[in-house]
Write a protein that holds these residues in place. Sequence first.
Motif, PDB file in Angstrom:
ATOM      1  N   ARG A   9       0.831  -1.203   0.000  1.00  0.00           N
ATOM      2  CA  ARG A   9       0.000   0.000   0.000  1.00  0.00           C
ATOM      3  C   ARG A   9       0.878   1.271   0.000  1.00  0.00           C
ATOM      4  O   ARG A   9       0.594   2.234  -0.704  1.00  0.00           O
ATOM      5  N   LEU A  10       1.958   1.244   0.787  1.00  0.00           N
ATOM      6  CA  LEU A  10       2.874   2.381   0.829  1.00  0.00           C
ATOM      7  C   LEU A  10       3.539   2.600  -0.532  1.00  0.00           C
ATOM      8  O   LEU A  10       3.647   3.734  -1.008  1.00  0.00           O
ATOM      9  N   LEU A  17       1.824   9.428  -5.776  1.00  0.00           N
ATOM     10  CA  LEU A  17       2.333  10.767  -5.492  1.00  0.00           C
ATOM     11  C   LEU A  17       3.361  11.196  -6.530  1.00  0.00           C
ATOM     12  O   LEU A  17       3.373  12.347  -6.973  1.00  0.00           O
ATOM     13  N   ARG A  18       4.243  10.289  -6.958  1.00  0.00           N
ATOM     14  CA  ARG A  18       5.230  10.633  -7.992  1.00  0.00           C
ATOM     15  C   ARG A  18       4.557  11.004  -9.303  1.00  0.00           C
ATOM     16  O   ARG A  18       5.024  11.873 -10.030  1.00  0.00           O
ATOM     17  N   ARG A  19       3.456  10.312  -9.624  1.00  0.00           N
ATOM     18  CA  ARG A  19       2.723  10.627 -10.848  1.00  0.00           C
ATOM     19  C   ARG A  19       2.024  11.978 -10.749  1.00  0.00           C
ATOM     20  O   ARG A  19       2.037  12.766 -11.690  1.00  0.00           O
ATOM     21  N   ASP A  23       7.259  17.452  -8.807  1.00  0.00           N
ATOM     22  CA  ASP A  23       8.055  18.540  -8.244  1.00  0.00           C
ATOM     23  C   ASP A  23       8.131  18.427  -6.727  1.00  0.00           C
ATOM     24  O   ASP A  23       9.181  18.649  -6.125  1.00  0.00           O
ATOM     25  N   PHE A  24       7.014  18.099  -6.100  1.00  0.00           N
ATOM     26  CA  PHE A  24       6.998  17.917  -4.646  1.00  0.00           C
ATOM     27  C   PHE A  24       7.935  16.782  -4.239  1.00  0.00           C
ATOM     28  O   PHE A  24       8.707  16.914  -3.284  1.00  0.00           O
TER      29      PHE A  24
END
Length: 102
Positions: A9-10, A17-19, A23-24
């Motif tokens: 899940r992580l 999040l990478r997709r 930039d974050f």
Amino acid sequence: MLSKEDNRRLAQLERQLRREDPDFCARMRGQLPARRRVPISLVLAACMVWAAVLALAVLGWWGAAAVAAVWGAVLLAALTYRCRPARPDRPSPGPGNLPPAW
């Protein structure tokens, strides 16, 4: 320790999040410098001091105008220093660059 399901899940959340916000993720890894905001109070103070310099010069108070001009130059130097871009040879502060926690 995380279970297999928690690890799966992580990893799924990390990929998502990478997709969605690369930039974050790059900032969190310390690869991109954080954007610096222009300090509005410093800009306003510099504008007020330089307006005072002009007014004092027009009124003929050259000594006071010169002192105010020096302070205006100091404020502009501080503004320039605060708004300069990050140098590529100096790592930006990020999670990878923090000292170890004891």
